[in-house]
Design a protein around this motif. Structure first.
Motif, PDB file in Angstrom:
ATOM      1  N   GLY A 419       0.813  -1.211   0.000  1.00 32.54           N
ATOM      2  CA  GLY A 419       0.000   0.000   0.000  1.00 32.54           C
ATOM      3  C   GLY A 419       0.846   1.260   0.000  1.00 32.54           C
ATOM      4  N   CYS A 420       1.808   1.329  -0.923  1.00 34.82           N
ATOM      5  CA  CYS A 420       2.708   2.477  -0.967  1.00 34.82           C
ATOM      6  C   CYS A 420       3.130   2.742  -2.409  1.00 34.82           C
ATOM      7  CB  CYS A 420       3.935   2.219  -0.107  1.00 34.82           C
ATOM      8  SG  CYS A 420       4.979   0.885  -0.718  1.00 34.82           S
ATOM      9  N   ILE A 421       3.856   3.832  -2.588  1.00 35.09           N
ATOM     10  CA  ILE A 421       4.461   4.142  -3.880  1.00 35.09           C
ATOM     11  C   ILE A 421       5.906   3.655  -3.831  1.00 35.09           C
ATOM     12  CG2 ILE A 421       5.157   5.987  -5.457  1.00 35.09           C
ATOM     13  CD1 ILE A 421       2.838   7.660  -4.210  1.00 35.09           C
ATOM     14  N   ILE A 422       6.291   2.880  -4.829  1.00 33.14           N
ATOM     15  CA  ILE A 422       7.661   2.374  -4.912  1.00 33.14           C
ATOM     16  C   ILE A 422       8.397   3.117  -6.023  1.00 33.14           C
ATOM     17  CG2 ILE A 422       9.131   0.399  -5.487  1.00 33.14           C
ATOM     18  CD1 ILE A 422       7.913   0.032  -2.797  1.00 33.14           C
ATOM     19  N   VAL A 423       9.506   3.734  -5.676  1.00 38.35           N
ATOM     20  CA  VAL A 423      10.416   4.303  -6.661  1.00 38.35           C
ATOM     21  C   VAL A 423      11.658   3.410  -6.654  1.00 38.35           C
ATOM     22  CG1 VAL A 423      11.824   6.300  -7.304  1.00 38.35           C
ATOM     23  CG2 VAL A 423       9.542   6.644  -6.314  1.00 38.35           C
ATOM     24  N   LEU A 424      11.682   2.449  -7.577  1.00 39.86           N
ATOM     25  CA  LEU A 424      12.791   1.499  -7.655  1.00 39.86           C
ATOM     26  C   LEU A 424      13.893   2.121  -8.510  1.00 39.86           C
ATOM     27  CD1 LEU A 424      14.110  -1.197  -7.074  1.00 39.86           C
ATOM     28  CD2 LEU A 424      12.759  -2.201  -8.934  1.00 39.86           C
ATOM     29  N   LYS A 425      14.929   2.604  -7.839  1.00 38.89           N
ATOM     30  CA  LYS A 425      15.980   3.344  -8.508  1.00 38.89           C
ATOM     31  C   LYS A 425      16.844   2.433  -9.371  1.00 38.89           C
ATOM     32  CE  LYS A 425      17.322   4.935  -4.478  1.00 38.89           C
ATOM     33  NZ  LYS A 425      17.831   5.685  -3.310  1.00 38.89           N
ATOM     34  N   GLY A 426      17.527   3.047 -10.309  1.00 40.68           N
ATOM     35  CA  GLY A 426      18.433   2.298 -11.170  1.00 40.68           C
ATOM     36  C   GLY A 426      18.259   2.711 -12.613  1.00 40.68           C
ATOM     37  N   ALA A 427      18.876   1.962 -13.490  1.00 30.79           N
ATOM     38  CA  ALA A 427      18.755   2.219 -14.928  1.00 30.79           C
ATOM     39  C   ALA A 427      17.801   1.168 -15.497  1.00 30.79           C
ATOM     40  CB  ALA A 427      20.120   2.117 -15.609  1.00 30.79           C
ATOM     41  N   ARG A 428      16.562   1.463 -15.699  1.00 31.27           N
ATOM     42  CA  ARG A 428      15.850   2.706 -15.558  1.00 31.27           C
ATOM     43  C   ARG A 428      15.008   2.682 -14.280  1.00 31.27           C
ATOM     44  NH1 ARG A 428      15.296   4.287 -21.164  1.00 31.27           N
ATOM     45  NH2 ARG A 428      17.370   4.604 -21.938  1.00 31.27           N
ATOM     46  N   THR A 429      14.834   3.878 -13.689  1.00 34.57           N
ATOM     47  CA  THR A 429      14.011   3.960 -12.486  1.00 34.57           C
ATOM     48  C   THR A 429      12.557   3.670 -12.830  1.00 34.57           C
ATOM     49  OG1 THR A 429      15.487   5.475 -11.335  1.00 34.57           O
ATOM     50  CG2 THR A 429      13.177   5.531 -10.691  1.00 34.57           C
ATOM     51  N   VAL A 430      11.911   2.861 -11.979  1.00 33.23           N
ATOM     52  CA  VAL A 430      10.516   2.466 -12.162  1.00 33.23           C
ATOM     53  C   VAL A 430       9.710   2.998 -10.981  1.00 33.23           C
ATOM     54  CG1 VAL A 430       8.925   0.501 -12.180  1.00 33.23           C
ATOM     55  CG2 VAL A 430      11.065   0.394 -13.478  1.00 33.23           C
ATOM     56  N   VAL A 431       8.602   3.657 -11.274  1.00 31.09           N
ATOM     57  CA  VAL A 431       7.691   4.137 -10.238  1.00 31.09           C
ATOM     58  C   VAL A 431       6.428   3.286 -10.300  1.00 31.09           C
ATOM     59  CG1 VAL A 431       6.460   6.116  -9.281  1.00 31.09           C
ATOM     60  CG2 VAL A 431       8.599   6.477 -10.541  1.00 31.09           C
ATOM     61  N   ALA A 432       6.062   2.680  -9.163  1.00 35.22           N
ATOM     62  CA  ALA A 432       4.905   1.788  -9.119  1.00 35.22           C
ATOM     63  C   ALA A 432       3.921   2.260  -8.069  1.00 35.22           C
ATOM     64  CB  ALA A 432       5.349   0.357  -8.804  1.00 35.22           C
ATOM     65  N   PHE A 433       2.624   2.112  -8.372  1.00 32.16           N
ATOM     66  CA  PHE A 433       1.559   2.546  -7.478  1.00 32.16           C
ATOM     67  C   PHE A 433       0.704   1.356  -7.048  1.00 32.16           C
ATOM     68  CE2 PHE A 433       2.772   6.143 -10.083  1.00 32.16           C
ATOM     69  CZ  PHE A 433       3.042   7.088  -9.097  1.00 32.16           C
ATOM     70  N   PRO A 434      -0.011   1.488  -5.939  1.00 33.33           N
ATOM     71  CA  PRO A 434      -0.778   0.342  -5.430  1.00 33.33           C
ATOM     72  C   PRO A 434      -1.816  -0.204  -6.401  1.00 33.33           C
ATOM     73  CG  PRO A 434      -0.559   2.029  -3.725  1.00 33.33           C
ATOM     74  CD  PRO A 434      -0.028   2.634  -4.997  1.00 33.33           C
ATOM     75  N   ASP A 435      -2.314   0.646  -7.311  1.00 31.80           N
ATOM     76  CA  ASP A 435      -3.317   0.175  -8.273  1.00 31.80           C
ATOM     77  C   ASP A 435      -2.709  -0.534  -9.474  1.00 31.80           C
ATOM     78  OD1 ASP A 435      -2.166   2.267  -9.640  1.00 31.80           O
ATOM     79  OD2 ASP A 435      -4.030   3.362 -10.010  1.00 31.80           O
ATOM     80  N   GLY A 436      -1.379  -0.730  -9.465  1.00 25.01           N
ATOM     81  CA  GLY A 436      -0.709  -1.422 -10.557  1.00 25.01           C
ATOM     82  C   GLY A 436      -0.155  -0.523 -11.634  1.00 25.01           C
ATOM     83  N   GLU A 437      -0.426   0.791 -11.561  1.00 21.54           N
ATOM     84  CA  GLU A 437       0.092   1.728 -12.559  1.00 21.54           C
ATOM     85  C   GLU A 437       1.612   1.811 -12.440  1.00 21.54           C
ATOM     86  OE1 GLU A 437      -1.296   4.287 -15.728  1.00 21.54           O
ATOM     87  OE2 GLU A 437      -2.404   2.971 -14.388  1.00 21.54           O
TER      88      GLU A 437
END
Length: 516
Positions: A419-437
């Motif tokens: 239930g959080c926002i994930i900013v997975l850093k790296g090449a390339r950074t991925v931003v994930a939201f709880p609704d799957g976006e």
């Protein structure tokens, strides 16, 4: 810009064919013509140019046969190499293979050692190699004859254009297991695929062209596609605009809880990152023994001392003071350089679950959450976590290789479960939201592979939230701005770049996007 997984793109194709009555041969024709158009943009004339079309047995090979036909019609010299026998080709691909066969094009079935010699010679004397071997449906490891032909292509030193995706790259993850074609150009059809932007696949794609092949827009719009590429226009639309009458009190208050006796730099960079992103007032709250040092490092940042452990980290007695400071702040960034003492970790967990404002959680605060990710559901606002792959591995109990093999999938699952926002850093950074976006960022460069750049990102995201952005928008805009600042800084050279160079470039990056 939306990006489609292999299964989503297959469904789009099927709807276009089955419900709208668009023949598969028409889509294949349009795909082949799109590659021809890209080749025409590279050379003024294709006449007398030498091309090798290397084709597999599926529809990707069928696209290759269309390309071969149009090249021949424009006066190019074309050889088509089929990995296998003609008898194994069926459907729309077979229709287009039969056409070029009747045209008398040179089609070589690679079934003997002598045929392999022909491939090597033809590749050596070609102007361009067309990769139509494996499509977006490929998964797994490339070996055997497929690996051999890819090796020949890569060793030829010729311009390579990939049809839809470089062969050997997994469309959904960018993963490469074994061999993959190193393309100078990729023409992808309908919608781009995640694997074209995620490493290591992105390194094989070269310059990407997204081609319209005639699929009705209504077919695409009705699909619930949740992957996106962060674009400059998107970020421009959501970044805050500062009123001419603005002052420091209206530009947001950021609290940064960071630092320990041996880790003052991370705290300073996170605090300055918030300032550089536009926050009006930034307070850095750190162990009391760092007060004088941080006050000298950060002229524009207010510093507040906290009670500390004997080893120089924040102690449990500091929780009340941290919560009081948080109550007067618009956002709290917590974690950079805090250290990993258990008392500090306990204080972090209590603060995270009690603070009433939005949170950006990084570094040692993530360490404190390992085994306690259930606590994230107790946060008053949707928290933003900014792990690098090693931190993500610890939080998920995976290994780093597994995280990097499926960055989108791992980030999406964690965001949904916690239930959080994930900013997975790296090449390339991925931003994930709880609704799957999912949002994939394409700004940034290898010069950012240096200590402290992640601390800057934490500050930038927090600084944007302080100015009134939602945590959702700040995470998306923050990673784009952070990467763009890296690109600005890299204009002076990537090797030797530091996090401080990145900090100094943040205002220029913002100006480049918004003009203010």
């Amino acid at each position: 810009m939306r990006v489609a997984t292999a299964s989503e793109m297959r469904e789009i194709d099927n709807i276009a064919i089955d419900e709208y009555g668009i023949p598969g041969t028409v889509l294949m024709e349009n795909a082949g013509v799109a590659v021809i158009r890209r080749l025409e943009s590279i050379w003024e004339s294709l006449a007398e140019r030498k091309f090798c079309v290397l084709a597999g047995k599926g529809n990707n090979g069928g696209d290759g046969y269309v390309i071969a036909r149009h090249l021949a019609n424009q006066g190019a010299k074309v050889k088509v190499f089929l990995l296998g026998e003609k008898a194994g080709i069926s459907g729309d691909a077979r229709i287009n293979l039969d056409i070029i066969d009747k045209m008398g094009l040179d089609i070589i079935e690679i079934v003997s050692e002598r045929d392999w010699d022909k491939v090597k010679v033809a590749a050596a004397f070609s102007d361009c190699l067309v990769d139509a071997l494996l499509g977006t449906g490929f998964r797994g490891e490339v070996g055997g004859d497929m690996a051999h032909i890819i090796d020949i292509m890569n060793a030829a030193g010729k311009l390579v254009i990939a049809v839809d995706i470089p062969s050997g790259v997994e469309a959904d993850t960018g993963r490469i297991c074994g061999k993959a074609v190193q393309a100078a150009y990729t023409v992808t059809f309908g919608l781009p695929k995640p694997g074209l932007f995620l490493y290591p696949g992105a390194e094989c794609a070269g310059e990407i062209t997204v081609a319209d092949i005639g699929i009705p827009t209504a077919v695409v719009s009705r699909q619930n596609i949740k992957q996106n590429i962060i674009m400059a226009g998107m970020v421009r639309a959501i970044l805050p605009r500062r009123s001419p009458a603005a002052h420091k009190g209206t530009s947001g208050r950021t609290l940064v809880i960071a630092g320990s006796r041996d880790l003052s730099g991370a705290a300073a960079m996170a605090a300055e990152g918030a300032l550089r992103a536009g926050a009006g007032l930034v307070t850095l709250s750190a162990p009391a023994s760092l007060q004088n040092l941080l006050a000298m490092k950060l002229t524009e940042v207010m510093t507040k001392p906290l009670a500390e452990t004997a080893t120089g980290g924040i102690c449990r007695e500091a929780v009340g003071e941290m919560l009081q400071l948080a109550s007067g702040s618009d956002v709290v960034a917590i974690g950079p350089g805090l250290g990993r003492h258990e008392e500090t970790a306990s204080a972090v967990r209590e603060t995270i679950t009690t603070a009433q404002c939005p949170l950006v959680i990084d570094a040692d605060a993530l360490y404190a959450l390992a085994g306690y990710t259930n606590l994230l559901n107790e946060c008053a606002a949707l928290p933003v976590l900014t792990p690098h792959p090693g931190e993500m591995a610890r939080l998920t109990k995976l290994d780093v290789e597994a995280v990097n093999a499926d960055r989108v999938g791992v980030a999406r699952q964690a965001a949904g479960e916690w239930g959080c926002i994930i900013v997975l850093k790296g090449a390339r950074t991925v931003v994930a939201f709880p609704d799957g976006e999912i949002y994939i960022n394409t700004t940034g460069n290898a010069g950012m592979a240096t200590g402290g750049t992640g601390d800057v990102l934490t500050g930038v995201i927090a600084g944007l939230i302080a100015q009134g952005m939602s945590s959702h928008d700040a995470a998306v805009a923050g990673v784009y701005v952070h990467g763009l600042a890296g690109d600005v800084a890299a204009q002076g050279g990537m090797v030797g770049m530091t996090a401080m160079d990145l900090l100094k470039a943040v205002p220029a990056a913002l100006y480049g996007i918004t003009g203010c």
